[in-house]
Design a protein around this motif. Structure first.
Motif, PDB file in Angstrom:
ATOM      1  N   GLY A   1       0.794  -1.220   0.000  1.00  0.00           N
ATOM      2  CA  GLY A   1       0.000   0.000   0.000  1.00  0.00           C
ATOM      3  C   GLY A   1       0.820   1.260   0.000  1.00  0.00           C
ATOM      4  N   ALA A   2       2.149   1.164  -0.202  1.00  0.00           N
ATOM      5  CA  ALA A   2       2.987   2.359  -0.165  1.00  0.00           C
ATOM      6  C   ALA A   2       2.703   3.269  -1.335  1.00  0.00           C
ATOM      7  N   GLY A   3       2.320   2.696  -2.494  1.00  0.00           N
ATOM      8  CA  GLY A   3       1.951   3.511  -3.645  1.00  0.00           C
ATOM      9  C   GLY A   3       3.080   4.330  -4.174  1.00  0.00           C
ATOM     10  N   GLU A   4       4.231   3.671  -4.480  1.00  0.00           N
ATOM     11  CA  GLU A   4       5.408   4.429  -4.862  1.00  0.00           C
ATOM     12  C   GLU A   4       6.006   3.970  -6.175  1.00  0.00           C
ATOM     13  N   PRO A   5       5.282   3.909  -7.268  1.00  0.00           N
ATOM     14  CA  PRO A   5       5.937   3.557  -8.514  1.00  0.00           C
ATOM     15  C   PRO A   5       7.004   4.573  -8.861  1.00  0.00           C
ATOM     16  N   GLY A   6       8.132   4.059  -9.351  1.00  0.00           N
ATOM     17  CA  GLY A   6       9.190   4.956  -9.789  1.00  0.00           C
ATOM     18  C   GLY A   6      10.166   5.322  -8.720  1.00  0.00           C
ATOM     19  N   ALA A   7      10.130   4.701  -7.535  1.00  0.00           N
ATOM     20  CA  ALA A   7      11.028   5.115  -6.476  1.00  0.00           C
ATOM     21  C   ALA A   7      12.425   4.587  -6.644  1.00  0.00           C
ATOM     22  N   ALA A   8      12.663   3.742  -7.623  1.00  0.00           N
ATOM     23  CA  ALA A   8      14.008   3.178  -7.764  1.00  0.00           C
ATOM     24  C   ALA A   8      14.554   3.434  -9.146  1.00  0.00           C
ATOM     25  N   ASN A   9      15.213   4.541  -9.340  1.00  0.00           N
ATOM     26  CA  ASN A   9      15.924   4.776 -10.588  1.00  0.00           C
ATOM     27  C   ASN A   9      17.263   4.074 -10.533  1.00  0.00           C
ATOM     28  N   GLU A  10      17.827   4.024  -9.352  1.00  0.00           N
ATOM     29  CA  GLU A  10      18.933   3.152  -9.018  1.00  0.00           C
ATOM     30  C   GLU A  10      18.604   2.625  -7.637  1.00  0.00           C
TER      31      GLU A  10
ATOM     32  N   GLU B   1      14.814   3.437 -19.177  1.00  0.00           N
ATOM     33  CA  GLU B   1      13.920   2.929 -20.223  1.00  0.00           C
ATOM     34  C   GLU B   1      12.472   3.002 -19.763  1.00  0.00           C
ATOM     35  N   THR B   2      12.236   2.700 -18.497  1.00  0.00           N
ATOM     36  CA  THR B   2      10.876   2.748 -17.950  1.00  0.00           C
ATOM     37  C   THR B   2      10.338   4.158 -17.985  1.00  0.00           C
ATOM     38  N   ALA B   3      11.168   5.129 -17.579  1.00  0.00           N
ATOM     39  CA  ALA B   3      10.738   6.538 -17.601  1.00  0.00           C
ATOM     40  C   ALA B   3      10.462   6.990 -19.031  1.00  0.00           C
ATOM     41  N   HIS B   4      11.303   6.552 -19.963  1.00  0.00           N
ATOM     42  CA  HIS B   4      11.110   6.907 -21.370  1.00  0.00           C
ATOM     43  C   HIS B   4       9.797   6.313 -21.898  1.00  0.00           C
ATOM     44  N   THR B   5       9.517   5.062 -21.506  1.00  0.00           N
ATOM     45  CA  THR B   5       8.291   4.400 -21.960  1.00  0.00           C
ATOM     46  C   THR B   5       7.054   5.088 -21.437  1.00  0.00           C
ATOM     47  N   LYS B   6       7.116   5.543 -20.184  1.00  0.00           N
ATOM     48  CA  LYS B   6       5.942   6.128 -19.544  1.00  0.00           C
ATOM     49  C   LYS B   6       5.828   7.641 -19.742  1.00  0.00           C
TER      50      LYS B   6
END
Length: 247
Positions: free
Chosen positions: A177-186, A237-242
């Motif tokens: 339930g943290a709701g944190e997509p994208g919290a790990a770029n590294e 790549e994920t950031a570019h896709t989204k």
């Protein structure tokens, strides 16, 4: 996670499989994720090493017995030297296709022959072992949510969770339930979309948890550096896709 013979890249591919949209797995983001898992697996097995930022085979003869990993190892040996980030993307589709066929052989996926327009032969892939995929999903949620102390998480489980978070997989985007997509770029860093979402302090807790898991997955400094690099490439790549496109 299930105690089965699935390798790190195979687990990541299965984890990314959406039964409602099976074709979505055949995308650059997942190709890069699976390739990143294969690179980390080869470093974990001491068959690839970091040589001043360059992915370098440890020797010219060793094999793993896993055709996916051995195929990638041969590709690295026969190619010009590249850093870890380029290797996440370079011919990544080849590794994805090999892993997908491996999952078919293991009975996790099912290959279904079809004809497009009733003429052209085609193959569609469907999830055959939903229980295995669901077990992977649950375990990643538990690990990212901190339900298990980082020191008690098996190294491979920790690596799966960190890489899944970098790719913003659905199961990794909402741990407990943290709701944190994208919290790990590294590992341990949040630069991707969505890093500021969630309740106050959730982003910090998630970053701290991913950093703990990255340390567990890669206890040796050399492996940690590789994990950081490949996770960064997957997140890019994920950031570019989204990223929204103008119209």
């Amino acid at each position: 996670m299930p105690r089965d013979p699935l390798s790190l890249p195979a687990r990541l591919c299965l984890l990314a499989w959406d039964p409602a949209r099976p074709g979505a797995a055949d995308a650059a983001r997942v190709h890069h994720l699976v390739r990143a898992g294969a690179l980390v697996e080869l470093v974990r097995r001491d068959l690839l090493r970091d040589d001043d930022g360059v992915a370098t085979p440890a020797d010219l003869d060793s094999e793993t017995g896993d055709p996916v990993l051995d195929g990638l190892l041969e590709l690295v040996r026969e190619s010009l030297p590249h850093g870890w980030r380029p290797w996440v993307a370079l011919h990544a589709r080849v590794t994805f296709d090999a892993v997908r066929e491996q999952l078919v052989a293991e009975g996790c996926l099912r290959a279904e022959k079809k004809r497009v327009l009733g003429v052209f032969p085609s193959v569609e892939y469907a999830l055959a072992r939903r229980d295995t995929a669901q077990a992977l999903d649950r375990r990643v949620r538990e690990v990212l949510a901190g339900q298990v102390p980082a020191g008690e998480v098996p190294e491979r489980d920790a690596a799966v969770a960190v890489l899944a978070a970098a790719a913003e997989l659905g199961c990794a985007g909402d741990p407990g339930g943290a709701g944190e997509p994208g919290a790990a770029n590294e590992p341990g860093a949040a630069r991707g979309p969505g890093a500021a979402r969630g309740p106050a302090g959730a982003g910090t807790r998630r970053r701290d948890r991913i950093a703990e898991l990255a340390g567990r997955a890669a206890p040796a400094p050399a492996l940690r550096g590789v994990l950081d690099e490949v996770c960064g490439a997957v997140s890019d790549e994920t950031a570019h896709t989204k990223a929204p496109t103008g119209g």
